[in-house]
Scaffold this motif. Structure first.
Motif, PDB file in Angstrom:
ATOM      1  N   ILE A 246     -14.112   4.720  -3.952  1.00 54.47           N
ATOM      2  CA  ILE A 246     -13.570   6.143  -3.517  1.00 54.47           C
ATOM      3  C   ILE A 246     -12.576   6.828  -3.994  1.00 54.47           C
ATOM      4  CG2 ILE A 246     -12.893   7.257  -1.212  1.00 54.47           C
ATOM      5  CD1 ILE A 246     -13.837   4.871   0.241  1.00 54.47           C
ATOM      6  N   PRO A 247     -12.791   8.056  -4.370  1.00 56.67           N
ATOM      7  CA  PRO A 247     -11.900   8.854  -5.401  1.00 56.67           C
ATOM      8  C   PRO A 247     -10.432   8.710  -4.563  1.00 56.67           C
ATOM      9  CG  PRO A 247     -13.813   9.956  -5.112  1.00 56.67           C
ATOM     10  CD  PRO A 247     -13.777   8.835  -4.179  1.00 56.67           C
ATOM     11  N   GLY A 248      -9.413   8.554  -5.496  1.00 50.88           N
ATOM     12  CA  GLY A 248      -8.045   8.672  -4.927  1.00 50.88           C
ATOM     13  C   GLY A 248      -7.145   8.098  -6.148  1.00 50.88           C
ATOM     14  N   ASN A 249      -5.862   8.346  -5.813  1.00 52.17           N
ATOM     15  CA  ASN A 249      -4.783   8.085  -6.679  1.00 52.17           C
ATOM     16  C   ASN A 249      -3.691   7.186  -6.256  1.00 52.17           C
ATOM     17  OD1 ASN A 249      -3.485  10.003  -5.187  1.00 52.17           O
ATOM     18  ND2 ASN A 249      -3.503  11.612  -6.771  1.00 52.17           N
ATOM     19  N   GLY A 250      -3.798   6.637  -4.922  1.00 55.02           N
ATOM     20  CA  GLY A 250      -2.514   5.801  -4.359  1.00 55.02           C
ATOM     21  C   GLY A 250      -1.569   6.735  -4.236  1.00 55.02           C
ATOM     22  N   ILE A 251      -1.376   8.025  -4.060  1.00 53.88           N
ATOM     23  CA  ILE A 251      -0.331   8.617  -3.718  1.00 53.88           C
ATOM     24  C   ILE A 251       0.103   8.638  -2.238  1.00 53.88           C
ATOM     25  CG2 ILE A 251       0.881  10.808  -4.072  1.00 53.88           C
ATOM     26  CD1 ILE A 251       1.002   9.193  -6.595  1.00 53.88           C
ATOM     27  N   GLY A 252      -0.897   9.144  -1.444  1.00 51.61           N
ATOM     28  CA  GLY A 252      -0.818   9.684  -0.126  1.00 51.61           C
ATOM     29  C   GLY A 252       0.185   8.663   0.885  1.00 51.61           C
ATOM     30  N   LEU A 253       0.102   7.393   0.935  1.00 51.73           N
ATOM     31  CA  LEU A 253       0.866   6.537   1.584  1.00 51.73           C
ATOM     32  C   LEU A 253       2.194   6.499   1.060  1.00 51.73           C
ATOM     33  CD1 LEU A 253      -1.481   3.496   2.618  1.00 51.73           C
ATOM     34  CD2 LEU A 253      -1.057   5.641   4.057  1.00 51.73           C
ATOM     35  N   PHE A 254       2.256   6.466  -0.159  1.00 53.21           N
ATOM     36  CA  PHE A 254       3.622   6.647  -0.774  1.00 53.21           C
ATOM     37  C   PHE A 254       4.156   7.960  -0.450  1.00 53.21           C
ATOM     38  CE2 PHE A 254       5.954   8.156  -4.708  1.00 53.21           C
ATOM     39  CZ  PHE A 254       7.236   7.117  -4.406  1.00 53.21           C
ATOM     40  N   VAL A 255       3.723   9.076  -0.314  1.00 55.30           N
ATOM     41  CA  VAL A 255       4.404  10.139   0.191  1.00 55.30           C
ATOM     42  C   VAL A 255       4.770  10.108   1.574  1.00 55.30           C
ATOM     43  CG1 VAL A 255       4.126  12.539   0.431  1.00 55.30           C
ATOM     44  CG2 VAL A 255       3.408  11.889  -1.567  1.00 55.30           C
ATOM     45  N   ILE A 256       3.947   9.508   2.456  1.00 55.45           N
ATOM     46  CA  ILE A 256       4.152   9.289   3.741  1.00 55.45           C
ATOM     47  C   ILE A 256       5.463   8.626   3.814  1.00 55.45           C
ATOM     48  CG2 ILE A 256       3.478   8.055   5.884  1.00 55.45           C
ATOM     49  CD1 ILE A 256       0.798   9.035   5.245  1.00 55.45           C
ATOM     50  N   ALA A 257       5.423   7.475   3.028  1.00 52.85           N
ATOM     51  CA  ALA A 257       6.964   6.442   3.246  1.00 52.85           C
ATOM     52  C   ALA A 257       7.987   7.186   2.752  1.00 52.85           C
ATOM     53  CB  ALA A 257       6.606   5.432   1.973  1.00 52.85           C
ATOM     54  N   ARG A 258       7.953   7.976   1.556  1.00 48.25           N
ATOM     55  CA  ARG A 258       9.172   8.746   1.209  1.00 48.25           C
ATOM     56  C   ARG A 258       9.578   9.669   2.252  1.00 48.25           C
ATOM     57  NH1 ARG A 258      12.170   7.721  -0.891  1.00 48.25           N
ATOM     58  NH2 ARG A 258      12.833   9.585  -2.325  1.00 48.25           N
ATOM     59  N   ALA A 259       8.533  10.340   2.945  1.00 46.05           N
ATOM     60  CA  ALA A 259       9.054  11.487   3.988  1.00 46.05           C
ATOM     61  C   ALA A 259       9.688  10.755   5.241  1.00 46.05           C
ATOM     62  CB  ALA A 259       7.741  12.319   4.327  1.00 46.05           C
ATOM     63  N   LEU A 260       9.124   9.765   5.614  1.00 46.34           N
ATOM     64  CA  LEU A 260       9.731   8.865   6.654  1.00 46.34           C
ATOM     65  C   LEU A 260      11.210   8.404   6.370  1.00 46.34           C
ATOM     66  CD1 LEU A 260       6.548   6.884   7.783  1.00 46.34           C
ATOM     67  CD2 LEU A 260       7.952   8.647   9.187  1.00 46.34           C
ATOM     68  N   ASP A 261      11.285   7.960   5.214  1.00 47.58           N
ATOM     69  CA  ASP A 261      12.823   7.539   4.860  1.00 47.58           C
ATOM     70  C   ASP A 261      13.590   8.799   4.618  1.00 47.58           C
ATOM     71  OD1 ASP A 261      14.334   5.443   3.478  1.00 47.58           O
ATOM     72  OD2 ASP A 261      14.283   6.690   1.817  1.00 47.58           O
ATOM     73  N   LEU A 262      13.217   9.837   4.212  1.00 46.50           N
ATOM     74  CA  LEU A 262      14.132  10.950   4.231  1.00 46.50           C
ATOM     75  C   LEU A 262      14.664  11.272   5.597  1.00 46.50           C
ATOM     76  CD1 LEU A 262      12.358  13.138   1.113  1.00 46.50           C
ATOM     77  CD2 LEU A 262      14.746  12.284   1.372  1.00 46.50           C
ATOM     78  N   MET A 263      13.597  11.163   6.509  1.00 42.92           N
ATOM     79  CA  MET A 263      14.013  11.719   7.955  1.00 42.92           C
ATOM     80  C   MET A 263      14.902  10.554   8.633  1.00 42.92           C
ATOM     81  SD  MET A 263      11.054  13.753   9.724  1.00 42.92           S
ATOM     82  CE  MET A 263       9.622  12.563   9.673  1.00 42.92           C
ATOM     83  N   GLY A 264      14.893   9.210   7.895  1.00 39.86           N
ATOM     84  CA  GLY A 264      15.665   8.391   8.442  1.00 39.86           C
ATOM     85  C   GLY A 264      14.992   7.560   9.501  1.00 39.86           C
ATOM     86  N   LYS A 265      13.584   7.690   9.396  1.00 42.52           N
ATOM     87  CA  LYS A 265      12.661   7.012  10.310  1.00 42.52           C
ATOM     88  C   LYS A 265      12.281   5.834   9.663  1.00 42.52           C
ATOM     89  CE  LYS A 265      12.884  10.620  13.200  1.00 42.52           C
ATOM     90  NZ  LYS A 265      13.492  10.572  14.355  1.00 42.52           N
TER      91      LYS A 265
ATOM     92  N   LEU B 205       0.791  -1.313   0.019  1.00 37.65           N
ATOM     93  CA  LEU B 205      -0.044   0.000  -0.015  1.00 37.65           C
ATOM     94  C   LEU B 205       0.812   1.295   0.202  1.00 37.65           C
ATOM     95  CD1 LEU B 205      -2.898  -0.885   2.504  1.00 37.65           C
ATOM     96  CD2 LEU B 205      -3.147  -0.653   0.037  1.00 37.65           C
ATOM     97  N   HIS B 206       2.126   1.060   0.311  1.00 33.77           N
ATOM     98  CA  HIS B 206       3.008   2.504   0.418  1.00 33.77           C
ATOM     99  C   HIS B 206       3.378   2.722  -0.946  1.00 33.77           C
ATOM    100  CE1 HIS B 206       5.997  -0.875   0.810  1.00 33.77           C
ATOM    101  NE2 HIS B 206       6.978   0.017   0.305  1.00 33.77           N
ATOM    102  N   LYS B 207       3.233   1.825  -1.641  1.00 36.18           N
ATOM    103  CA  LYS B 207       3.918   1.890  -3.374  1.00 36.18           C
ATOM    104  C   LYS B 207       3.260   2.757  -4.139  1.00 36.18           C
ATOM    105  CE  LYS B 207       5.847  -2.829  -3.302  1.00 36.18           C
ATOM    106  NZ  LYS B 207       5.989  -3.865  -4.191  1.00 36.18           N
ATOM    107  N   GLU B 208       3.713   3.780  -4.946  1.00 35.42           N
ATOM    108  CA  GLU B 208       3.198   4.866  -5.862  1.00 35.42           C
ATOM    109  C   GLU B 208       1.984   4.092  -6.691  1.00 35.42           C
ATOM    110  OE1 GLU B 208       4.142   8.383  -8.826  1.00 35.42           O
ATOM    111  OE2 GLU B 208       5.784   6.736  -8.256  1.00 35.42           O
ATOM    112  N   GLY B 209       0.754   4.691  -6.442  1.00 35.99           N
ATOM    113  CA  GLY B 209      -0.464   4.281  -7.435  1.00 35.99           C
ATOM    114  C   GLY B 209      -1.140   3.004  -6.825  1.00 35.99           C
ATOM    115  N   ILE B 210      -0.756   2.275  -5.727  1.00 35.72           N
ATOM    116  CA  ILE B 210      -1.230   1.234  -5.184  1.00 35.72           C
ATOM    117  C   ILE B 210      -2.440   1.462  -4.093  1.00 35.72           C
ATOM    118  CG2 ILE B 210      -1.034  -1.183  -4.089  1.00 35.72           C
ATOM    119  CD1 ILE B 210       0.192  -0.796  -6.715  1.00 35.72           C
ATOM    120  N   ARG B 211      -3.640   1.134  -4.265  1.00 33.67           N
ATOM    121  CA  ARG B 211      -4.696   1.194  -3.510  1.00 33.67           C
ATOM    122  C   ARG B 211      -5.367   0.052  -3.081  1.00 33.67           C
ATOM    123  NH1 ARG B 211      -9.279   4.753  -5.164  1.00 33.67           N
ATOM    124  NH2 ARG B 211      -9.302   5.435  -3.173  1.00 33.67           N
TER     125      ARG B 211
END
Length: 204
Positions: free
Chosen positions: A156-175, A143-149
């Protein structure tokens, strides 16, 4: 223009205040979208700057654009940690995480329910739980991969980006990645939609 605006503000202070709040919401929206695009497409150039921030204030700031819809859906926010609680994170990345999280919460949380936020000082972790659409255990890792729902979110309207962005932000912080833990024992069906108690854990 300033004179005209001043006249309008004096004439209807409530409308002026409401407009300022609306503009604030849209600014948060625009900032989140621009920052999201930056970390998706140019994340290698982003330099994180850890700082102490108020956990509750940081969460409420990013919740602002979604407050009206949460209230409309009768979803109540409940905080289970002190107002003085502080965490060390990159402000931009944490803001982006919370913005995208609440963007999803508005879409998938059950009507007339609670959204609970609990922070553990011992584990340095934020656990957010809610009654929301069921996610199958077999699809959690993707679910954290881009475009996966999830398969239950197709209507429900959506593009599968939200969890992907969360994953990238956590990775950038080293979390560590966000950990999703569904409690299938607490399940309810409403209008052919299946809801369960879902826990989302962030180690900060």
């Amino acid at each position: 223009s300033v004179d005209n605006i001043s006249i309008l503000v004096v004439r209807d202070k409530w409308q002026a205040s409401d407009l300022i709040c609306y503009i604030h919401k849209r600014i948060i929206d625009m900032r989140a979208h621009l920052l999201g695009v930056e970390i998706i497409h140019a994340s290698g150039h982003y330099e994180t700057k850890p700082a102490l921030v108020s956990l509750k204030r940081a969460i409420l700031n990013q919740c602002t654009p979604f407050i009206d819809e949460l209230e409309k859906n009768k979803v109540v926010l409940k905080f289970y940690f002190n107002d003085e609680c502080e965490i060390e994170v990159d402000k931009n990345m944490f803001s982006l995480i919370m913005y995208n999280f609440f963007s999803n919460a508005v879409k998938y949380t059950k009507f007339e329910s609670e959204l609970r936020l609990n922070y553990s000082n011992e584990e340095k972790s934020l656990d957010i739980s809610m009654i929301s659409l069921r996610m199958e255990r077999s699809e959690l890792t993707d679910l954290h991969k881009e475009g996966i729902r999830g398969k239950h979110s197709k209507n429900i309207p959506g593009n599968g980006i939200g969890l992907f962005v969360i994953a990238r932000a956590l990775d950038l912080m080293g979390k560590p990645p966000m950990y999703i833990s569904p409690n299938y024992e607490k399940s309810i069906s409403v209008n052919d939609q299946i809801f369960v108690e879902n826990h989302f854990k962030f180690v900060l």
